[in-house]
Design a protein around this motif. Structure first.
Motif, PDB file in Angstrom:
ATOM      1  N   LEU A  82      -4.500 -72.219-103.817  1.00  0.00           N
ATOM      2  CA  LEU A  82      -4.075 -71.335-102.745  1.00  0.00           C
ATOM      3  C   LEU A  82      -4.856 -71.596-101.454  1.00  0.00           C
ATOM      4  CD1 LEU A  82      -3.101 -67.707-103.352  1.00  0.00           C
ATOM      5  CD2 LEU A  82      -4.151 -68.354-101.232  1.00  0.00           C
ATOM      6  N   TYR A  83      -6.191 -71.734-101.562  1.00  0.00           N
ATOM      7  CA  TYR A  83      -6.982 -72.008-100.353  1.00  0.00           C
ATOM      8  C   TYR A  83      -6.475 -73.298 -99.692  1.00  0.00           C
ATOM      9  CZ  TYR A  83     -10.654 -69.271-102.874  1.00  0.00           C
ATOM     10  OH  TYR A  83     -11.358 -68.339-103.600  1.00  0.00           O
ATOM     11  N   SER A  86      -3.082 -72.991 -98.071  1.00  0.00           N
ATOM     12  CA  SER A  86      -3.270 -72.266 -96.807  1.00  0.00           C
ATOM     13  C   SER A  86      -3.787 -73.205 -95.721  1.00  0.00           C
ATOM     14  CB  SER A  86      -4.266 -71.119 -96.985  1.00  0.00           C
ATOM     15  OG  SER A  86      -3.760 -70.177 -97.895  1.00  0.00           O
ATOM     16  N   ARG A  95       4.747 -73.445 -97.322  1.00  0.00           N
ATOM     17  CA  ARG A  95       4.445 -73.503 -98.754  1.00  0.00           C
ATOM     18  C   ARG A  95       5.668 -73.966 -99.541  1.00  0.00           C
ATOM     19  NH1 ARG A  95       1.342 -69.772-102.223  1.00  0.00           N
ATOM     20  NH2 ARG A  95       0.024 -69.202-100.477  1.00  0.00           N
ATOM     21  N   LEU A 302      10.793 -59.529-100.741  1.00  0.00           N
ATOM     22  CA  LEU A 302      11.122 -59.630 -99.316  1.00  0.00           C
ATOM     23  C   LEU A 302      12.162 -58.588 -98.937  1.00  0.00           C
ATOM     24  CD1 LEU A 302      11.414 -63.367 -98.277  1.00  0.00           C
ATOM     25  CD2 LEU A 302       9.955 -61.605 -97.285  1.00  0.00           C
TER      26      LEU A 302
ATOM     27  N   GLU B  34      -0.053 -66.167-105.811  1.00  0.00           N
ATOM     28  CA  GLU B  34      -0.732 -64.882-105.601  1.00  0.00           C
ATOM     29  C   GLU B  34      -0.505 -63.946-106.789  1.00  0.00           C
ATOM     30  OE1 GLU B  34       0.819 -66.512-103.202  1.00  0.00           O
ATOM     31  OE2 GLU B  34      -0.364 -66.442-101.363  1.00  0.00           O
ATOM     32  N   ILE B  37      -2.473 -65.067-109.883  1.00  0.00           N
ATOM     33  CA  ILE B  37      -3.878 -64.660-109.812  1.00  0.00           C
ATOM     34  C   ILE B  37      -4.011 -63.172-110.103  1.00  0.00           C
ATOM     35  CG2 ILE B  37      -5.835 -64.411-108.226  1.00  0.00           C
ATOM     36  CD1 ILE B  37      -4.893 -67.057-106.933  1.00  0.00           C
ATOM     37  N   TYR B 134      -6.277 -49.692-110.312  1.00  0.00           N
ATOM     38  CA  TYR B 134      -5.672 -50.809-109.602  1.00  0.00           C
ATOM     39  C   TYR B 134      -4.467 -51.338-110.352  1.00  0.00           C
ATOM     40  CZ  TYR B 134      -5.270 -55.111-106.941  1.00  0.00           C
ATOM     41  OH  TYR B 134      -4.807 -56.126-106.158  1.00  0.00           O
ATOM     42  N   ARG B 137      -1.520 -49.102-109.833  1.00  0.00           N
ATOM     43  CA  ARG B 137      -0.998 -49.272-108.472  1.00  0.00           C
ATOM     44  C   ARG B 137      -0.152 -50.542-108.397  1.00  0.00           C
ATOM     45  NH1 ARG B 137      -4.966 -49.605-103.221  1.00  0.00           N
ATOM     46  NH2 ARG B 137      -3.962 -51.462-102.345  1.00  0.00           N
TER      47      ARG B 137
ATOM     48  N   TRP C   5       7.847 -65.628 -98.113  1.00  0.00           N
ATOM     49  CA  TRP C   5       6.933 -64.535 -97.810  1.00  0.00           C
ATOM     50  C   TRP C   5       6.098 -64.947 -96.598  1.00  0.00           C
ATOM     51  CZ3 TRP C   5       4.333 -62.664-103.006  1.00  0.00           C
ATOM     52  CH2 TRP C   5       5.334 -62.143-103.834  1.00  0.00           C
ATOM     53  N   PRO C   6       5.943 -64.060 -95.633  1.00  0.00           N
ATOM     54  CA  PRO C   6       5.156 -64.448 -94.460  1.00  0.00           C
ATOM     55  C   PRO C   6       3.670 -64.656 -94.796  1.00  0.00           C
ATOM     56  CG  PRO C   6       5.894 -62.155 -94.289  1.00  0.00           C
ATOM     57  CD  PRO C   6       6.550 -62.728 -95.493  1.00  0.00           C
ATOM     58  N   SER C  25      -6.046 -67.367 -95.789  1.00  0.00           N
ATOM     59  CA  SER C  25      -4.760 -66.687 -95.677  1.00  0.00           C
ATOM     60  C   SER C  25      -4.121 -66.482 -97.041  1.00  0.00           C
ATOM     61  CB  SER C  25      -3.820 -67.491 -94.778  1.00  0.00           C
ATOM     62  OG  SER C  25      -3.577 -68.752 -95.354  1.00  0.00           O
ATOM     63  N   VAL C  26      -3.141 -65.591 -97.106  1.00  0.00           N
ATOM     64  CA  VAL C  26      -2.342 -65.391 -98.314  1.00  0.00           C
ATOM     65  C   VAL C  26      -0.887 -65.209 -97.890  1.00  0.00           C
ATOM     66  CG1 VAL C  26      -4.096 -64.297 -99.783  1.00  0.00           C
ATOM     67  CG2 VAL C  26      -2.711 -62.881 -98.257  1.00  0.00           C
ATOM     68  N   HIS C  27       0.005 -65.402 -98.832  1.00  0.00           N
ATOM     69  CA  HIS C  27       1.401 -65.062 -98.601  1.00  0.00           C
ATOM     70  C   HIS C  27       1.642 -63.696 -99.224  1.00  0.00           C
ATOM     71  CE1 HIS C  27       3.400 -69.012 -97.432  1.00  0.00           C
ATOM     72  NE2 HIS C  27       2.123 -69.283 -97.488  1.00  0.00           N
ATOM     73  N   LEU C  35      -2.833 -56.906 -98.765  1.00  0.00           N
ATOM     74  CA  LEU C  35      -4.183 -56.384 -99.055  1.00  0.00           C
ATOM     75  C   LEU C  35      -4.573 -56.672-100.499  1.00  0.00           C
ATOM     76  CD1 LEU C  35      -4.633 -52.843 -97.460  1.00  0.00           C
ATOM     77  CD2 LEU C  35      -6.073 -54.845 -97.136  1.00  0.00           C
ATOM     78  N   ASN C  37      -3.251 -58.931-102.575  1.00  0.00           N
ATOM     79  CA  ASN C  37      -3.402 -60.367-102.800  1.00  0.00           C
ATOM     80  C   ASN C  37      -4.729 -60.854-102.241  1.00  0.00           C
ATOM     81  OD1 ASN C  37      -0.923 -60.408-103.999  1.00  0.00           O
ATOM     82  ND2 ASN C  37       0.154 -61.395-102.312  1.00  0.00           N
ATOM     83  N   VAL C  41      -7.515 -62.674-104.415  1.00  0.00           N
ATOM     84  CA  VAL C  41      -7.845 -64.075-104.149  1.00  0.00           C
ATOM     85  C   VAL C  41      -9.246 -64.252-103.579  1.00  0.00           C
ATOM     86  CG1 VAL C  41      -7.214 -66.091-102.758  1.00  0.00           C
ATOM     87  CG2 VAL C  41      -5.434 -64.694-103.793  1.00  0.00           C
TER      88      VAL C  41
END
Lengths: 315, 250, 94
Positions: A82-83, A86, A95, A302, B34, B37, B134, B137, C5-6, C25-27, C35, C37, C41
């Motif tokens: 991911l890093y 990015s 991506r 989305l 994401e 993870i 968490y 949520r 996803w932005p 950054s994250v998507h 927040l 994500n 991460v």
């Protein structure tokens, strides 16, 4: 106009030579942008494909402690991917496009992950050897010229040392264990040794891009130099484990001040890089499947976000 | 050995163990990085809790028993997880529905256990409740995203909720051990858990535009050691190394 | 072309008293997810007490081409630095 570009190129290289960092919005030669997109994305793809050989042992880890540390390690690899994605995206690629390149076979990833992880001992060997080899490259890259890449590498390096230690500790437990465990460890080392050496890429004389890579600080040492360094640091570790050397030709050369080692099977190297290793198709199809099966999920998120946004605006 | 306390700790640890197992199957296969993870984080939290429960249980048991003996070396009928947790990762909607129902229960349970007369249980619960807050949520937000996302996600989520609604009943089934623990001020009030669960889940489902299923009966048996066909395969994976290489250090 | 996803930029305050620093950054599809994500991460090793997420599209950045007019003038104005002033050594508390 042409003279201008040459002047810009020279100024650009001078900037790098003086130790300055290049940031995404800076002017850069198109070749620099393209090379970095390729380099960084390949690195990112390697991380996420790398989740697969180890990920498949999480459910079978032999103790709770091993299970959580392995899961944390594999999760880290996802995070590293991911890093890097990015960092790559700052160069003006999305991506989605990057995944398209991976799934279509256009982009490469580290060939080591085309080998299967078939025993628990492989969790040790992979962490110790593969992460060990990766760390050598990664430390260099913390000083690379492109800012987002260098900063991603700093993060990654901080997390990587636990990976290698975890792998080595697994090997140590096995080697201190029963005869069958020690045999498992030896067998694993024998299988992962040569692919690990191949991680450093082709011989220097067959390696393109090296000169440019050094100028842009993507590489500080050549493939063969790194490979030699890896052998030199790993052989004493093998001896510490009490395992047999996986290559009978390994021998300390007093004159050179390095270990001599045997010939790599370059046919195998090119075959695997070219797509015909044991797991190439499986790895790609696993990634493709995850991405495609997840499409409806990503779309749903989305769509929900858009609806919520309209609700907020309507208020 | 205080058998009741031991049995209770097994009950507390087994559901997170099996649920964590299902989540860890997903590592590397999530809908995006994401989310991958995030799900791994939840699995790690759950395994951490399992280790706390089983380490305590091992001490209670004595005779050199370890957390790993408890996790890996029991027979099928000795596992006391709810059958909800055994359900497979059919699609992401199933993953979220399973997680949502479990988290809603788990949150209520742990909130009460923070007040347990048993100090160790209270301490473990205090640490775990932060994680599970968490989790709850995360899973409830995804229920809303999928329920009120696209037409496809709505259908998938509705189907998943309909499926898992059959499994939530077992979450409120109070075994004799749990009755005993509650009387002793160590365990939780199941009536309260059920009430909070229904109130919370109904609110989320309404917000998500999902129909609350009316179910006539409950899939159950896990807490009595009578499991679905899935557990056999789960244990074959989970226990493989310890069974194939018995008595070794890893 | 499917929508993605932005991208959100992530800023973390690692300890009380420090500034938020850019972590990467994250998507994410929305702010809440961004927040979460970011937390998953970038703060797995307890590296955070506070997280800010900002859609990358909302960030206005200075143009490096304008570096000259934005940043260089400050280099000339050395009287903003304390070392510019030549003061006697015996002077204390300054």
């Amino acid at each position: 106009m042409e003279i201008d570009i040459n002047r810009l190129d020279l100024e650009f290289q001078a900037k790098i030579d003086s130790g300055k960092t290049i940031e995404p919005k800076d002017w850069m030669p198109e070749k620099y942008r393209k090379t970095h997109i390729r380099q960084i994305s390949q690195h990112a793809h390697s991380e996420i494909v790398g989740m697969l050989p180890e990920g498949n042992w999480i459910t079978r880890a032999p103790s709770l402690r091993r299970k959580v540390t392995l899961l944390a390690k594999v999760q880290d690899e996802g995070g590293h991917g991911l890093y890097l994605y990015s960092a790559c995206e700052t160069l003006g690629i999305s991506r989605d496009e990057l995944f398209e390149q991976l799934h279509s076979g256009k982009a490469k990833y580290s060939s080591i992950f085309n080998y299967p992880a078939v025993t628990w001992a492989d969790m040790g060997a992979v962490g110790w050897l593969v992460d060990g080899a990766a760390i050598m490259n990664q430390v260099m890259l913390t000083r690379t010229s492109f800012g987002p890449y260098a900063r991603a590498m700093v993060r990654i390096c901080k997390e990587e040392s636990f990976h290698q230690r975890q792998g080595f500790e697994i090997m140590l437990s096995l080697c201190k264990g029963t005869a069958v465990q020690k045999h498992m460890a030896q067998e694993s080392l024998n299988r992962w040794w040569w692919p690990s050496l191949m991680m450093f890429g082709p011989r220097d004389e067959e390696s393109t891009h090296t000169e440019q890579a050094i100028k842009w600080k993507i590489k500080l040492k050549t493939n063969d130099e790194l490979r030699q360094q890896f052998v030199d640091q790993t052989v004493p570790q093998i001896e510490l484990l009490g395992l047999e050397l996986p290559d009978p030709a390994i021998k300390w050369n007093e004159e050179r001040g390095h270990y001599d080692f045997g010939a790599i099977d370059w046919d195998e190297f090119w075959r695997v890089v070219g797509g015909n290793g044991p797991c190439n198709r499986e790895r790609l199809s696993a990634r493709k499947e995850a991405w495609e099966k997840g499409a409806w999920v990503r779309e749903a998120a989305l769509s929900y976000a858009e609806k919520q946004e309209s609700l907020r605006e309507a208020v | 050995m205080n058998k009741s306390l031991y049995d209770y700790l097994i009950l507390l640890g087994d559901s997170p163990l099996i649920l964590g197992h299902r989540l860890s199957e997903l590592c590397g296969h999530g809908p995006n990085l994401e989310t991958d993870i995030a799900l791994s984080n939840i699995a790690l939290d759950l395994f951490g809790q399992v280790r706390n429960w089983f380490q305590y249980a091992a001490e209670i048991h004595g005779e050199g028993k370890t957390e790993d003996d408890i996790a890996f070396l029991r027979y099928e009928h000795e596992y006391r997880n709810v059958v909800l947790t055994e359900q497979p990762n059919k699609d992401f909607a199933w993953v979220i529905a399973r997680q949502f129902y479990f988290d809603a229960f788990h949150y209520s349970l742990l909130t009460q256990l923070c007040e347990s007369r048993d100090e160790r249980i209270a301490a473990i619960a205090a640490k775990s409740i932060k994680e599970v807050t968490y989790h709850r949520r995360f899973s409830s937000e995804w229920v809303k995203r999928l329920g009120d996302g696209t037409e496809e996600s709505h259908i998938r989520m509705q189907n998943a909720i309909a499926h898992f609604a059959m499994y939530k009943g077992e979450l409120f089934e109070e075994t004799n051990v749990e009755k005993e623990m509650f009387s002793a001020g160590i365990g939780a009030d199941f009536k309260l858990i059920k009430a909070q669960f229904e109130s919370f889940t109904n609110e989320v489902l309404n917000e998500a535009g999902l129909e609350i299923p009316q179910i006539d009966w409950t899939q159950r048996g896990g807490k009595q050691g009578v499991h679905s066909e899935h557990l056999g395969y789960i244990l074959a994976d989970l226990q493989y190394m310890q069974r194939a290489y018995p008595g070794m250090q890893w | 072309m499917k929508k993605e996803w932005p991208v959100w930029e992530v800023f973390i305050r690692s300890r009380s008293g420090l500034d938020h620093r850019h972590a990467g950054s994250v998507h994410a599809a929305d702010a809440k997810m961004a927040l979460e994500n970011a937390r998953d991460v970038y703060t797995r090793r307890q590296e955070g007490v506070s997280i800010w997420v900002v859609p990358s599209a909302s960030i206005t950045a200075s143009d490096p081409e304008e570096g000259g007019e934005l940043f260089e003038p400050a280099k000339d104005k050395v009287y903003r630095h304390p070392t510019f002033y030549d003061l006697p050594d015996e002077l204390t508390h300054m």
